[in-house]
Write a protein that holds these residues in place. Sequence first.
Motif: not given
Length: 296
Positions: A6-11, A52-53, A80-85
């Motif tokens: 759970q990355t910050l962009p995902l949250h 995750a993606k 969504a495009m930066q979700a991996a950070q």
Amino acid sequence: MPSVGQTLPLHQLGRRLRQWREDAGYSLEKAAAKVPGMSQTALYRLEKGLKAKPNPRDVRAICELYGLRNDLIDGAVGLAMQAAQKDWWWHAYGDLIPEGFDVYVAQETAAEAIRSHQPNLIPGLLQTPSYVLALIQRALPDAGQDEWERRVEIKTHRKAILTRPDPVAMDVVIGQAALHHRVGSPTIMAAQLRHLTEMSALHRNISLRILPFEAGFPCGASMPPFVILDFGTTTDGSPVEPRTVFLENVVGGIYLRKPDDVEFHDRAYSTITQASLDAKASQILVTRLAKEYERE
């Protein structure tokens, strides 16, 4: 504990998708049924920040179903495009995410407690409209009155988190320099300093301290502005979201979640607080300077 995925962009993305769905009046089941290829489980995972993606096309289709503005749709797709950070995230203003899609404000609104170190400027949540307007006019001299007023309204609206039924707890240390750096006229500065004393006196959730010039550099270096955001815990004691440090500059902001980074800023804030005036002495200093501005 929150999932390591759970990355910050995902949250950010999940929180907004859930709010937008509720605002549009859709249940999870009905919303999923109207998006091609989307299952209820997949939408649930998106809203919980567990996917995750995330597929940007799916995110766009969901947002369009909810009837969102284009800038909000573009912002959600950008998340969504930066979700991996993961441990840190650099958010450049106007890059993949439009400028009007304010990532930090969503974090601020979701926080349970905020600690803010502001050495040279009054913190945004404690700024008066006149102070905000004077800053915006300097930053955007060619924008025009309508745009200035729109930005003042947006920034002023943020302050509701301090006075809502479940207010954010705000602990702030302001450098004495911020009280002397003139923003607008002496009248604006006097009103701004009076506002500081009133907010901290009237609201128990706001703690204000001033770091005086005499304290020098308590951390042995000139510390930049930073904000530590705490999102509280669940019923089992786990954090709702990882604690986050926000570092802002004029072209973007950095979000730090790595435990070592958060702990470093925790220690720095504690050191700065210990070197600051206590609440009563801070009130006396701010009031004295307000009176000096009033006499000009």
